[in-house]
Design a protein around this motif. Structure first.
Motif, mmCIF file in Angstrom:
data_model
loop_
_atom_site.group_PDB
_atom_site.id
_atom_site.type_symbol
_atom_site.label_atom_id
_atom_site.label_comp_id
_atom_site.label_asym_id
_atom_site.label_seq_id
_atom_site.Cartn_x
_atom_site.Cartn_y
_atom_site.Cartn_z
ATOM 1 N N UNK A 5 27.767 69.811 -23.810
ATOM 2 C CA UNK A 5 27.451 68.266 -23.744
ATOM 3 C C UNK A 5 27.190 67.595 -24.877
ATOM 4 N N UNK A 6 27.488 66.426 -25.226
ATOM 5 C CA UNK A 6 26.873 65.834 -26.271
ATOM 6 C C UNK A 6 25.422 65.353 -26.176
ATOM 7 N N UNK A 7 24.840 65.225 -27.386
ATOM 8 C CA UNK A 7 23.263 64.784 -27.313
ATOM 9 C C UNK A 7 23.296 63.527 -26.616
ATOM 10 N N UNK A 8 21.996 63.353 -25.781
ATOM 11 C CA UNK A 8 21.843 62.139 -25.135
ATOM 12 C C UNK A 8 21.550 61.084 -26.271
ATOM 13 N N UNK A 9 21.950 59.817 -26.035
ATOM 14 C CA UNK A 9 21.744 58.861 -27.014
ATOM 15 C C UNK A 9 20.324 58.577 -27.203
ATOM 16 N N UNK A 10 19.882 57.893 -28.136
ATOM 17 C CA UNK A 10 18.481 57.355 -28.468
ATOM 18 C C UNK A 10 18.274 56.283 -27.333
ATOM 19 N N UNK A 11 19.276 55.519 -27.060
ATOM 20 C CA UNK A 11 18.922 54.366 -26.048
ATOM 21 C C UNK A 11 18.779 54.940 -24.527
ATOM 22 N N UNK A 12 19.646 56.212 -24.349
ATOM 23 C CA UNK A 12 19.248 56.583 -22.658
ATOM 24 C C UNK A 12 17.773 57.071 -22.913
ATOM 25 N N UNK A 13 17.573 58.017 -24.102
ATOM 26 C CA UNK A 13 16.071 58.413 -23.789
ATOM 27 C C UNK A 13 14.946 57.333 -23.806
ATOM 28 N N UNK A 14 15.310 56.297 -24.556
ATOM 29 C CA UNK A 14 14.266 55.169 -24.608
ATOM 30 C C UNK A 14 14.484 54.329 -23.361
ATOM 31 N N UNK A 15 15.563 54.331 -22.760
ATOM 32 C CA UNK A 15 15.561 53.809 -21.344
ATOM 33 C C UNK A 15 14.942 54.661 -20.259
ATOM 34 N N UNK A 16 15.013 56.017 -20.230
ATOM 35 C CA UNK A 16 14.327 56.685 -19.211
ATOM 36 C C UNK A 16 12.979 56.556 -19.476
ATOM 37 N N UNK A 17 12.346 56.861 -20.881
ATOM 38 C CA UNK A 17 11.000 56.626 -21.171
ATOM 39 C C UNK A 17 10.332 55.400 -20.520
ATOM 40 N N UNK A 18 10.931 54.173 -20.959
ATOM 41 C CA UNK A 18 10.653 52.803 -20.535
ATOM 42 C C UNK A 18 10.467 52.650 -19.080
ATOM 43 N N UNK A 19 11.431 53.159 -18.385
ATOM 44 C CA UNK A 19 11.477 53.212 -16.953
ATOM 45 C C UNK A 19 10.476 53.996 -16.539
ATOM 46 N N UNK A 20 10.111 55.139 -16.893
ATOM 47 C CA UNK A 20 9.076 55.917 -16.591
ATOM 48 C C UNK A 20 7.522 55.284 -16.843
ATOM 49 N N UNK A 21 7.632 54.619 -18.094
ATOM 50 C CA UNK A 21 6.236 53.929 -18.277
ATOM 51 C C UNK A 21 6.066 52.700 -17.422
ATOM 52 N N UNK A 22 7.004 51.779 -17.107
ATOM 53 C CA UNK A 22 7.015 50.860 -16.064
ATOM 54 C C UNK A 22 6.756 51.311 -14.791
ATOM 55 N N UNK A 23 6.896 52.318 -14.611
ATOM 56 C CA UNK A 23 6.821 53.043 -12.955
ATOM 57 C C UNK A 23 5.320 53.500 -13.092
ATOM 58 N N UNK A 24 4.667 53.439 -14.098
ATOM 59 C CA UNK A 24 3.282 54.307 -14.044
ATOM 60 C C UNK A 24 3.150 55.558 -14.271
ATOM 61 N N UNK A 25 4.232 56.050 -14.836
ATOM 62 C CA UNK A 25 4.309 57.638 -14.798
ATOM 63 C C UNK A 25 3.736 58.043 -16.016
ATOM 64 N N UNK A 26 3.763 57.264 -17.082
ATOM 65 C CA UNK A 26 3.091 57.841 -18.071
ATOM 66 C C UNK A 26 1.901 57.391 -18.878
ATOM 67 N N UNK A 27 1.048 56.920 -17.648
ATOM 68 C CA UNK A 27 -0.290 56.202 -18.123
ATOM 69 C C UNK A 27 -1.099 57.344 -18.634
ATOM 70 N N UNK A 28 -1.647 58.415 -17.745
ATOM 71 C CA UNK A 28 -2.536 59.371 -17.952
ATOM 72 C C UNK A 28 -1.992 60.396 -18.514
ATOM 73 N N UNK A 29 -2.318 60.834 -19.682
ATOM 74 C CA UNK A 29 -1.543 61.852 -20.338
ATOM 75 C C UNK A 29 -2.645 63.207 -20.474
ATOM 76 N N UNK A 30 -3.527 63.304 -19.524
ATOM 77 C CA UNK A 30 -4.721 64.282 -19.582
ATOM 78 C C UNK A 30 -4.072 65.729 -18.913
ATOM 79 N N UNK A 31 -3.012 65.573 -18.174
ATOM 80 C CA UNK A 31 -2.317 66.690 -17.453
ATOM 81 C C UNK A 31 -1.700 67.863 -18.458
ATOM 82 N N UNK A 32 -1.767 69.012 -18.017
ATOM 83 C CA UNK A 32 -1.218 70.131 -19.017
ATOM 84 C C UNK A 32 -0.161 71.023 -18.142
ATOM 85 N N UNK A 33 0.884 71.271 -18.686
ATOM 86 C CA UNK A 33 1.618 72.234 -18.143
ATOM 87 C C UNK A 33 1.705 73.506 -18.877
ATOM 88 N N UNK A 34 1.886 74.572 -18.321
ATOM 89 C CA UNK A 34 1.943 75.822 -18.708
ATOM 90 C C UNK A 34 2.863 76.872 -17.904
#
Length: 90
Positions: A5-34
């Protein structure tokens, strides 16, 4: 053999991340994944998406899942609810 598959476009990456931000999913970045994952899996995902860092890759993957619109399930639930005599114009 299938083409990768081709790389995702910068626009798609930014759209997903902006939607996540607007949905309040990126506010608190104190969680960790291991977890243990195959380095080959990570490198393949980075290659296919064009994302360079592990953090961005994980955040994009989780945001993509969290923002899933469930279109298929909604579409299936609506089956048979439209009047079969409805004229759709074609």
């Amino acid at each position: 053999m299938a083409k990768p598959a081709p790389s995702i476009s910068k626009e798609r990456f930014e759209a997903v991340m902006q939607a996540a931000e607007q949905a309040g999913l990126l506010r608190d970045k104190s969680g960790r994944i291991a977890g243990r994952v195959s380095p080959v899996l990570v490198e393949q995902a980075k290659r296919l998406t064009g994302i360079k860092t592990d953090t961005d890759l994980i955040e994009f993957a989780l945001a993509s899942i969290a923002l899933e619109d469930n279109f298929v399930e909604v579409f299936k639930k609506s089956r048979g609810t439209v009047d079969p005599t409805l004229k759709l114009g074609y």
